[in-house]
Design a protein around this motif. Structure first.
Motif, short mmCIF file in Angstrom:
data_model
loop_
_atom_site.label_atom_id
_atom_site.label_comp_id
_atom_site.label_asym_id
_atom_site.label_seq_id
_atom_site.Cartn_x
_atom_site.Cartn_y
_atom_site.Cartn_z
N GLU A 192 0.86 -1.18 0.00
CA GLU A 192 0.00 0.00 0.00
C GLU A 192 0.90 1.23 0.00
O GLU A 192 1.91 1.25 0.70
CB GLU A 192 -0.91 -0.04 1.22
CG GLU A 192 -2.08 0.92 1.16
CD GLU A 192 -1.75 2.28 1.72
OE1 GLU A 192 -2.26 3.28 1.17
OE2 GLU A 192 -0.99 2.36 2.70
N LYS A 193 0.55 2.23 -0.80
CA LYS A 193 1.49 3.32 -1.04
C LYS A 193 1.91 4.07 0.21
O LYS A 193 3.02 4.59 0.27
CB LYS A 193 0.93 4.30 -2.08
CG LYS A 193 -0.29 5.09 -1.66
CD LYS A 193 -0.83 5.90 -2.84
CE LYS A 193 -2.12 6.60 -2.50
NZ LYS A 193 -2.02 7.64 -1.48
N ASP A 194 1.04 4.13 1.19
CA ASP A 194 1.37 4.91 2.38
C ASP A 194 1.98 4.07 3.50
O ASP A 194 2.29 4.58 4.56
CB ASP A 194 0.13 5.64 2.90
CG ASP A 194 -0.41 6.59 1.86
OD1 ASP A 194 0.39 7.05 1.01
OD2 ASP A 194 -1.62 6.88 1.88
N GLU A 195 2.13 2.78 3.23
CA GLU A 195 2.70 1.92 4.26
C GLU A 195 4.23 1.97 4.26
O GLU A 195 4.87 1.40 5.14
CB GLU A 195 2.24 0.47 4.06
CG GLU A 195 0.88 0.23 4.65
CD GLU A 195 0.40 -1.18 4.41
OE1 GLU A 195 1.16 -1.98 3.82
OE2 GLU A 195 -0.73 -1.48 4.81
N ALA A 196 4.77 2.58 3.26
CA ALA A 196 6.23 2.67 3.18
C ALA A 196 6.56 3.98 2.49
O ALA A 196 5.68 4.69 2.02
CB ALA A 196 6.79 1.50 2.37
N LYS B 299 -1.63 8.41 7.07
CA LYS B 299 -1.58 7.18 7.85
C LYS B 299 -0.28 6.45 7.60
O LYS B 299 0.50 6.81 6.73
CB LYS B 299 -2.75 6.27 7.45
CG LYS B 299 -4.10 6.82 7.86
CD LYS B 299 -5.22 5.96 7.30
CE LYS B 299 -6.57 6.63 7.55
NZ LYS B 299 -7.62 6.03 6.74
N ASN B 300 -0.07 5.43 8.39
CA ASN B 300 1.04 4.50 8.18
C ASN B 300 2.37 5.23 8.18
O ASN B 300 2.54 6.24 8.87
CB ASN B 300 0.82 3.70 6.89
CG ASN B 300 -0.50 2.92 6.95
OD1 ASN B 300 -0.91 2.50 8.01
ND2 ASN B 300 -1.15 2.76 5.83
N VAL B 301 3.27 4.76 7.35
CA VAL B 301 4.61 5.32 7.33
C VAL B 301 4.60 6.78 6.86
O VAL B 301 5.39 7.60 7.33
CB VAL B 301 5.52 4.45 6.43
CG1 VAL B 301 6.87 5.11 6.25
CG2 VAL B 301 5.68 3.07 7.04
N GLU B 302 3.69 7.10 5.96
CA GLU B 302 3.62 8.48 5.49
C GLU B 302 3.49 9.44 6.65
O GLU B 302 4.04 10.54 6.65
CB GLU B 302 2.41 8.68 4.57
CG GLU B 302 2.50 7.99 3.23
CD GLU B 302 3.54 8.58 2.30
OE1 GLU B 302 4.49 9.22 2.77
OE2 GLU B 302 3.40 8.37 1.09
N ALA B 303 2.70 9.03 7.64
CA ALA B 303 2.44 9.92 8.78
C ALA B 303 3.73 10.27 9.50
O ALA B 303 3.86 11.34 10.08
CB ALA B 303 1.44 9.27 9.73
#
Lengths: 749, 749
Positions: A72-76, B237-241
C-alpha cells in the motif's frame, strides 16, 4: 522469503505478457517496461516517449488489501505508481516519475468503469489481467468491468482507448488519488467533451516547500449521456449531518459550468450503450497553463487516432534506441534496450509545444526555442546517465546543459535535484558542476560555458549561504566537512567526497578554459580527501573540526540504510574507494595495488558492496587498477550484470534512480564505463555482446560509427587495429569512430 | 428560561453599544443593526450599503464552547453568521445573507491576530467587546490580541481597518470557515499586497444542486514582512504519517506564486512592528470573475481611505432612508428606520461595476446597463417588501422587475427563490407572478410587461414540467392541489392558496393589459379556493383527488413547525384566512362578519397566530372586515408591533425573511398595509407616528410628498381633506401626494 515468492510469480507473468513474437524485431520491440516494476525498481510499465513529460501508467498502489494489494502506497516510503505484485488497479495516472526514491506525482488518474457509477476508488478499483507493455504502449483487461484498456503517449499528452461492453459505462477522472503527498485540485467542464483543471504536486522527499500545480485538459472522443464534476464532501456533524444531502461521501455536480476546487475532486462521463463500444480519452498536460495544456494536446494528438499515436510513440523510441545496434542473445538485447530505454526517460521535456516553460523558483513563465528540461536527479545521473547521453545523444545532452544553465541564470545556482521547476535540494554535493564540466570536456560545447563556469565557481567558493554546498565554509577552511553539525541525512564524509569530485571536474574545466590559477586551486581542493583517510582503519572516516576522528567508529554501520554518522545512504565501506580522481593516491595509501585488490575483494566478500546505490557502483571496475586487471574486472562486472539485472520485473537491483542503474547496465554491457567525471575516458571490460554499433552524431563528433567488438580470439584491446595502452580509452579517441576490439574475458582466471 | 436570560443580557449590551449620542440625528443614525441578531432574526450587525452584494459582518457561530458560544452553527439549521449571545469571534465574513432561514454564504473570513501565527480558527478566535454597529459601520475590540477592528462596505467591496499593538501581527484570510455547507476554494498571491481567489457556495436550504463560486480580490494597505497561502493537510496514515512535515494540521506556503486549491485553505500576512500600527484590508467580490472583483474593488474603494468609505456608506443609507421622515419617539424611530434598513438589504446588486453579471442557470456572462439584482426570496417578499419598494423606491423596484424578467428570458421562468443566479426553488407557489403583477399595477410600468406576462401565463397554464408550479396539472384539472402525492414540505393547501393568489394577481394584470378572456379565466381559477373550504371545520382543509377531505384532521398540527399534511410552515389556523382576494366570500362562508371576527379572536386567543411567519401576518388587519373595524385592527396591530418588534437584539419575532418581517413593521408603523397583492391599495390602521412624510419619486408618481398624520382629534380617515370611504385607500390615490389623516385608535374600545 515471502518477497522472493512474489517475485517469482511476477517473472512468469512478465515473460508471458510483455514480448510479442515478431519476425523482424526493432530495438523498441526488445524493450520490456515491466523490468524494474518490482524489487523497488520504481519504474512503471506505462506508455511514454523518450524524455516525455507525460506518461500514462497503470496505478495500483492505493488501498492495501491482503492477497490483492500487498504494497500500500502509504505503508512505506513508496515512490512507485505501479508495483508488479499488486493486483488492485484504480486507473491510469498521467504524470509519473520513473525510478525515483520518493513519492511524487502519480496524478490525473483516469479509470473506466461500468454499471452503477461509483466515484470512490476503493470501490471502483478492479483487478486487471492480460497486461502487455511495450515501448510507448500499455494495455490490460479490467476484470470487474470486462473493459479492454489501451494507453499510449506523446511528449506532453496521453491517449487512452477503452473498449466497453454494452450497458452503462463510465470514464472517471480522479484528482484526489495520487502518489504525491500534496493535495488540492481544480476542475471545470468546458464543453460536453472537455474538462480542464490543475492538480497540486509537491513535497518530494518530504520537503514541504517544493509545491506547484500541473495543468491539464481532458477531451473525450464521444459526447457522454451524462457528465459532470464531483467532490468528496466532509463529515458533517450535529444537525447539519441530518440535513445535508451528501455527508462524508462523494457529491456529484452534473453539468456544473464553474471551476470546482477541493482536496478530493474529479470528473465523470457516462455512456449508455446497447452494444459494445469504444471511447477514447486524450489528456494533455502543461506546467504553464490550461491554455498551453490544450495546445500541447491538440498539436500532439490532434485526432482520436489511437493507432497513429501508438505508432509514433514506438517510432520515437526506435529513433533513439537504434543509435546502438547490438548482436547477441534476445534476453541480453531485452536487458540492454530496456536499460537504454530507462536512461532516456528523465530529464523530461518541461517546455510546452509553444516553447513556454515555468521559470525556476517562481510563478513566471519563460519562452525559448530550445526545449527546456526538468527532473535532474544529478547526484545519481551525473555519474553515468549524462556521460551516456553525451556519447550517444550529444544534441539532447546539449539541450539539457542549456536548460541547467538557464535554471542557474534564474536561480543563481546550477540544479542539484531539480523537479518541475523546483530545486528540491535532495542529496548532497554539487553534481551540477560534475555534469556540466564532464559533458563540456567530452565535447559538448555549444553552450554558454562562461555563464555556467561562473555558477560553478560560485558554488565552489562561496563560503556562506551556499545553496548547493551548505557546508562550504568548513570545507573551504578545513579541507573537509566536519561531522560536528551533521544532520541525520547530511553525511560529512559523503558530502566531502562529492565536493572533491566536483572540484576535480571543475579544475579540469578550468584548465580547458585556460584558467590555470583556478585549475590549480580546485585541483588542490580535490586532493584534500587525504585528510579524511584514516591509516588505522583504511577508511575515509568522519573527522570533527578539531581534526579528531569520529569514535567509536563502525565501518559497517549504514549497511542497511540505517543512519550512519558521516555517510548518507551507505556505510564507510561503500564510500571507501569513492575518490575516482584520486585512485592512485588512495591505492598507495592502502598499501599498493595488491593490498588494494585484497580490500576490494573483502568489500564484496563481506557484503559491503551495494549494487543498488550509486557511491560504490564503479567498484568492480577498480580491479583494473589491481593485479587482477582486465579479467578480474570483466568477470566481476559480468557477474554483477547478470546477477542483479534480469528480464524479470525485479530485474533492477533497487531504485533505478532516473536511469542510473540502467546506465550502469547499458555501459557495462557495451564494455565501457566512465569511471571518473571530469576525466573524459572510459574504463574497458569485456562487453556482453559480440558486436555493438553506435551511430555517432555528426554534429558533435567527427566519426560516423563506433563499433565495439568482443573478440574471443583477441588477446588485448585494440582501437582501429592499434593496441590500447592501459585500461582506459579516451572519449576523444572513440568519437573519431572506428572499431574497438575488446577481448572476451578469460573466465578461468 | 436559559434562552430568555441570554436575551436579557443582550439587551443591555445592544442598548449601550449601538447608538452614539448625536445632536442632530439623521435617519441613518437611528439604525441599530443589532436588532434581529438574536431570537433567530438572522440579520447581522455587519457593514453594508443598501442592496449591496458585499457586506462585512462579524462571524461568531463556529465552535460550540460552553459559556462562550452556546449556539454552534452546525448544531441547528442555522442561517446566521452572527448570533448576539455568542462571544467567540473568528473574523469578518464578506458575503452574507440577511434574515434568511437556511445556512448559506458567510464566506471570505478575515481575522486579525497577533503573537505566534495560528491558522486554525478554533485557536485564533477570540472574545470581542465594545461592539458598535451603525448603518455602514461596525467596530469592536478583539480582546485576545488587543486589536481595534473597524469595517465598512460599498456595494461590491469591504474595507477593514485593524489597529494593532506593537509586536508580531497577522492578517488571516480563511476560505474554509463559512456558513455555507459547500466546500472548496482557490487562492493565489499575486503581489506582496494582493491575494485573489474564489470560494464555492451552495446547497442553500440543503438543495445540493445549487452551487457556484464567488470570486474575490484582497488588497493590503501595507506590504507584510511575510505572507503566503495555507492549507489544511489531511491525516496521513502508516509510514507516510511519520515522514510528512505537516500531518492533519495547517501547512503554510510562504510566497507561493501559484493558485492553491483545497477544502480548507486561506492566506496570511504578517507584520513585525515596534510600535502600534494600522493595517487596512480591502476585499472586492464578483460573481463573474477575479478580474471583475478587482475592477469592483478598485473603482468602489480606490484608496485605503477607510473614513471616506465609511462616510459614503452612511450617506448611501441616508439617501434612501430619508425618503421617509417620521416624527415621534426616538425608540420608535429606531424601530422604524432599522426596519426600513432591513427591507433595503435584499434583493442585492448582482452585476459588477462594468455591468457584467452571471446569466441564470449556467456559466455564461451577460452585460447590461441597468443593475442586475439577486436574492429574491419571493414567497416572503412578494407580500410586502416589493409593495414597500414600489411605494418608496419605484426606480429600484423597476430595476428588480427588469432583473426578474431577464432571468425569465434566460431560464424560461420568473424567479421564485433566486439566489446568486440560481433558482433554488425553495418554498411553494408562484410569487414571481404576484410580485410582477402587483408592482405593475401600482404603476411601475417601464418594463417589458409583454415578455413578463408570457412567462406568467406559462407558469399559470403549463400542466406538465412546470418549474414554478409543479402541481399545475392537478390544480388545473381539479381546481386545487390534492394531498395524494404530497411530500413533507409541499403543503397541498398552502400551495393551492399561493396559486390562487398568483392567479388573482395575474387576472388583474390581464385586465390591465386589456386581455379580458385571460382576466376572466385566471379570476375564476383564483376563486376555486372555495373547493378547499370545509364547512364542518371552517378550515381550508386538505382534499385528495377523489374530493375526500383528509381525515383524521387536526387543525392545530403544524403549530410548532412539525410536518403537517396540507400545510407548509404552519397549520390550518395559520392558513385559515389566507385568501386576501377572496375575503368577502370566505367571511360569508364563515357566517358573516361577526362570526368571522369571533374566529379571528379565537385564532389569537388559542395561540394559533404566528407573527414570525408570513401566511398569517395580515390577520390583525382582517378586523377591518369585522364589526371591530378600525379600532380593533389598529389596536391589534399596535399590540403586535410593540410586543414583537423592539429595539433589542431579539427585536424581530423570527427570521426577518430578507426584510419581510421588517416590512410588516415599517408599513404597520406608517399605518398602511398592502393586504392583497394584485389589489394596489392599502388597509389603514392608526400609525405609530404623529407624522410620516414620504418623498415620492417624481419619475414614477405625480405627487411630490405624501404625508400621513396620526390625528388624536380626527374621528375618521381623510385624504387631502376628503373623507375616505371604507378601510382601504388606493395606491393610485396616495401617489397623487397630499396628506392622509388617520385617527388615533380609541384604545378604550
Amino acid at each position: 522469503m515471502k518477497f522472493l515468492r512474489r517475485c517469482a510469480t511476477a517473472v512468469i507473468t512478465a515473460a508471458v505478457m510483455s514480448q510479442p513474437v515478431l519476425a523482424n524485431r526493432t530495438p523498441a520491440d526488445y524493450v520490456d517496461p515491466f523490468i524494474g516494476t518490482s524489487n523497488f525498481g520504481a519504474t512503471h510499465p506505462g506508455a511514454q516517449v523518450p524524455h516525455g513529460l507525460a506518461s500514462v501508467s497503470p496505478f495500483n498502489v492505493a488501498f492495501g488489501y491482503p492477497q490483492l494489494n500487498e504494497f500500500e502506497k502509504d505503508e512505506a516510503w513508496n515512490s512507485r505508481v505501479y508495483i508488479h505484485e499488486n493486483q488492485f488497479f484504480t486507473g491510469f495516472s498521467h504524470l509519473n516519475l520513473s525510478g525515483v526514491g520518493c513519492p511524487e506525482a502519480g496524478v490525473i488518474n483516469l479509470m473506466p468503469t461500468s454499471g452503477d457509477l461509483s466515484l470512490a476508488p476503493e470501490e471502483y478499483g478492479s483487478t486487471f489481467s492480460d497486461q502487455q507493455a511495450s515501448a510507448g504502449l500499455y494495455n490490460a483487461h479490467i476484470d470487474k468491468y470486462d473493459i479492454d484498456a489501451e494507453v499510449t503517449s506523446t511528449a506532453r499528452a496521453g491517449i487512452s482507448r477503452f473498449r466497453f461492453s454494452p450497458g452503462r459505462n463510465h470514464i472517471v477522472l480522479n484528482l484526489g488519488l495520487a502518489l504525491t503527498n500534496e493535495t488540492g485540485a481544480s476542475i471545470r467542464q468546458t464543453s460536453p467533451t472537455e474538462f480542464v483543471g490543475s492538480r497540486t504536486l509537491g513535497t518530494f522527499c518530504y520537503n514541504p516547500e517544493d509545491v506547484r500545480p500541473v495543468y491539464f485538459v481532458m477531451q473525450l472522443s464521444d459526447a457522454p449521456d451524462q457528465a459532470g464534476v464531483w467532490k468528496q464532501m466532509p463529515a458533517y456533524k450535529n444537525v447539519e449531518a441530518d440535513w445535508v444531502a451528501v455527508n462524508d461521501d462523494v457529491k456529484t455536480y452534473p453539468d456544473y459550468p464553474y471551476p470546482l476546487h477541493g482536496d478530493n475532486i474529479g470528473a465523470w462521463a457516462s455512456y449508455n450503450a446497447d452494444s459494445a463500444h469504444t471511447v477514447s480519452v486524450k489528456i494533455g498536460i502543461s506546467f504553464v497553463s490550461i491554455a498551453n495544456a490544450r495546445k500541447n494536446l491538440e498539436q500532439e494528438i490532434p485526432a482520436f487516432d489511437f493507432n497513429s499515436t501508438r505508432r509514433q510513440a514506438k517510432q520515437a523510441w526506435n529513433d533513439v534506441l537504434q543509435r546502438v545496434q547490438v548482436e547477441g542473445q534476445a534476453a541480453d538485447k531485452t536487458r540492454f534496450y530496456t536499460a537504454l530505454y530507462h536512461t532516456l526517460i528523465h530529464p523530461s521535456i518541461f517546455s510546452d509545444i509553444n516553447g513556454d516553460y515555468p521559470i525556476t523558483g517562481g510563478g513566471a513563465t519563460g519562452n525559448a526555442s530550445v526545449p527546456r528540461y526538468t527532473v535532474y536527479s544529478l547526484w545519481d545521473t551525473s555519474r553515468n546517465v549524462h556521460p551516456l547521453l553525451s556519447l550517444l545523444y550529444p544534441r539532447t545532452q546539449s539541450a539539457m546543459m542549456r536548460s541547467a544553465i538557464a535554471m542557474g541564470r534564474e536561480s543563481g545556482w546550477l540544479p542539484k535535484w531539480e523537479l518541475y521547476g523546483m530545486e528540491t535540494n535532495v542529496m548532497v554535493g554539487d553534481p551540477g558542476t560534475v555534469m556540466m564540466a564532464d559533458s563540456y570536456l567530452r565535447g559538448i560545447q555549444d553552450v554558454d560555458i562562461d555563464a555556467a563556469y561562473k555558477m560553478m565557481v560560485r558554488a565552489a567558493t562561496q563560503a556562506d549561504n551556499n545553496l548547493l554546498r551548505p557546508d562550504a565554509a568548513d570545507y573551504l577552511s578545513l579541507g573537509y566537512v566536519p561531522y560536528d553539525d551533521e544532520g541525520p541525512y547530511d553525511g560529512s564524509v559523503s558530502t566531502s567526497l562529492e565536493y572533491y569530485q566536483a572540484d576535480f571536474a571543475l579544475s579540469r574545466l578550468a584548465a580547458k578554459l585556460d584558467k590555470p590559477d583556478d585549475a590549480a586551486r580546485f585541483a588542490n581542493q580535490a586532493q584534500e580527501f587525504t585528510r579524511l583517510f584514516d591509516p588505522a582503519t583504511g577508511m575515509l572516516r568522519p573527522k570533527n573540526r578539531k581534526g579528531e576522528w569520529l569514535s567509536p567508529f563502525d565501518p559497517e554501520l549504514g549497511k542497511n540504510f540505517e543512519p550512519a554518522p558521516g555517510y548518507i545512504e551507505g556505510n564507510a565501506w561503500n564510500y571507501r574507494f569513492y575518490v575516482p580522481h584520486g585512485m592512485q593516491t588512495l591505492i598507495e595509501k592502502l598499501g599498493g595495488p595488491a593490498a588494494f585488490e585484497a580490500q576490494l575483494d573483502k568489500t564484496f566478500a563481506t557484503d559491503n558492496f551495494d549494487m543498488a546505490n550509486e557511491p560504490d557502483i564503479t567498484y568492480p571496475y577498480l580491479y583494473l587498477y589491481t593485479p587482477g586487471g582486465f579479467n578480474k574486472a570483466s568477470n566481476k562486472v559480468a557477474a554483477l550484470r547478470d546477477h542483479h539485472f534480469t528480464t524479470e520485473p525485479g530485474g533492477i537491483p533497487g531504485n533505478d534512480d532516473t536511469g542510473t542503474m540502467s546506465a550502469w547496465l547499458a555501459f557495462s554491457m557495451m564494455g565501457i564505463y566512465p569511471l571518473s567525471p571530469g576525466e573524459p575516458s572510459y574504463a574497458m571490460v569485456s562487453p556482453a555482446f559480440d558486436r555493438i554499433t553506435i551511430s555517432l552524431d555528426d554534429t558533435y563528433y567527427p566519426g560516423e560509427t563506433l563499433t565495439i567488438r568482443r573478440d574471443t580470439e583477441a588477446s588485448r584491446i585494440t582501437f582501429n587495429g592499434r593496441p590500447v595502452t592501459g585500461a582506459f580509452i579516451a572519449h576523444q579517441q572513440l568519437i573519431q569512430g572506428g572499431t574497438l576490439v575488446i577481448p572476451a574475458a578469460d573466465t578461468q582466471e
